[in-house]
Write an enzyme that holds these catalytic residues in place. Structure first.
Site, mmCIF file in Angstrom:
data_model
loop_
_atom_site.group_PDB
_atom_site.id
_atom_site.type_symbol
_atom_site.label_atom_id
_atom_site.label_comp_id
_atom_site.label_asym_id
_atom_site.label_seq_id
_atom_site.Cartn_x
_atom_site.Cartn_y
_atom_site.Cartn_z
ATOM 1 N N ASP A 8 0.983 -1.124 -0.058
ATOM 2 C CA ASP A 8 -0.074 -0.198 -0.023
ATOM 3 C C ASP A 8 0.942 1.247 0.086
ATOM 4 O O ASP A 8 0.355 2.274 0.858
ATOM 5 C CB ASP A 8 -0.876 0.024 1.180
ATOM 6 C CG ASP A 8 -1.917 -1.103 1.118
ATOM 7 O OD1 ASP A 8 -1.963 -2.084 0.319
ATOM 8 O OD2 ASP A 8 -2.758 -1.358 2.097
ATOM 9 N N LYS A 108 -6.944 -4.840 -3.211
ATOM 10 C CA LYS A 108 -7.698 -5.646 -2.152
ATOM 11 C C LYS A 108 -8.431 -4.586 -1.616
ATOM 12 O O LYS A 108 -8.477 -3.242 -1.576
ATOM 13 C CB LYS A 108 -6.647 -6.048 -1.021
ATOM 14 C CG LYS A 108 -5.830 -4.810 -0.428
ATOM 15 C CD LYS A 108 -4.778 -5.257 0.582
ATOM 16 C CE LYS A 108 -4.073 -4.244 1.124
ATOM 17 N NZ LYS A 108 -4.799 -3.311 1.861
ATOM 18 N N CYS A 153 -1.907 -2.919 7.472
ATOM 19 C CA CYS A 153 -1.830 -3.790 6.461
ATOM 20 C C CYS A 153 -0.617 -4.432 6.349
ATOM 21 O O CYS A 153 -0.547 -5.722 5.862
ATOM 22 C CB CYS A 153 -2.159 -2.876 5.337
ATOM 23 S SG CYS A 153 -3.798 -2.467 5.209
HETATM 24 C C1 VGL Z 1 -4.639 0.321 5.711
HETATM 25 C C2 VGL Z 1 -6.043 1.363 7.083
HETATM 26 C C3 VGL Z 1 -7.195 1.234 6.249
HETATM 27 C C4 VGL Z 1 -3.173 0.212 5.445
HETATM 28 C C5 VGL Z 1 -5.583 0.356 4.777
HETATM 29 O O1 VGL Z 1 -2.821 0.174 4.406
HETATM 30 O O2 VGL Z 1 -2.406 -0.017 6.224
HETATM 31 N N1 VGL Z 1 -4.826 1.069 6.975
HETATM 32 N N2 VGL Z 1 -6.772 0.882 5.095
#
Ligand code: VGL
Ligand code: ZN
Length: 208
Positions: A8, A108, A153
């Site tokens: 991410d 995702k 994540c």
């Molecule tokens: C994430 C919170 C919500 C992350 C993704 O990538 O850690 N955290 N969505």
């Protein structure tokens, strides 16, 4: 085969994004060095990829405030600001990330009814993303994981890699990762270590 999993590294989690991780963009040059000189056979990037009405967004829960704790699909759920909405700039990878060197992108969090912190499966463990099957097909034996955010994540992806691919050696690359919450990061690292995940820095990898 050795693989690098970049979690991410998107605008939304960097300064200026909708769910900024403190110093999140600092992971980009480190990730790029790992991509270039880390000796990996396979590079994978995950991408948080939510529909605009995703159930993890506080905006979808009347009366809720951002960062309230709720429940989604039977799992405890932090109610986040709207972030990484499909097709928006917030969901794009950081512009300086060497995405051209990535072999496989795992999106995702597309199901509005459940969150997917892990790049491997939904938080309720209902649906798999397909990443475990991809890594198996590539005959990956060593997996290094880094990115954003350490306490969400990255941690959930590393723990799932241990659970779902027990034959793999899994390591967390600390200086190529940043977290949302200081204490959350410390406990995430302790939890990963306790589950047999190696804790390394990019120097350990680049000097091999
Ligand atoms: C994430 C919170 C919500 C992350 C993704 O990538 O850690 N955290 N969505
Ligand atoms: Zn998300």
């Amino acid at each position: 085969m050795k693989a690098l999993l970049l979690i991410d590294i998107q605008n939304g989690f960097c300064p200026g994004g909708n769910l900024p991780v403190p110093d999140g963009d600092a992971v980009v040059p480190v990730a790029n060095r790992l991509i270039r000189d880390g000796g990996y056979d396979v590079i994978v990037a995950s991408q948080d990829w939510h529909p605009a009405d995703h159930g993890s967004f506080a905006s979808q829960h009347p009366g809720a405030k951002v960062f309230d704790k709720g429940v989604l699909s039977g799992q405890p759920q932090v109610l986040w600001p709207d972030h990484c909405v499909q097709g928006t700039q917030d969901a794009e990878f950081h512009p300086d990330l060497d995405i051209g060197s990535v072999d496989y992108i795992q999106q995702k969090g597309e199901n509005p009814a459940v969150d997917s912190y892990s790049a491997f499966r939904d938080n309720d463990r209902g649906a798999l993303t397909g990443l475990a099957a991809y890594l198996k097909a590539q005959r990956v034996q060593e997996l290094d994981i880094c990115g954003l955010a350490t306490d969400y994540c990255v941690k959930f992806s590393a723990l799932d890699a241990r659970d779902m691919l027990p034959e793999l050696t899994v390591r967390f690359v600390s200086d190529a990762s940043r977290g949302i919450d200081r204490e959350g990061v410390a406990s995430a690292i302790a939890e990963m270590r306790a589950r047999g995940i190696g804790i390394v820095t990019s120097d350990d990898i680049l000097s091999d």
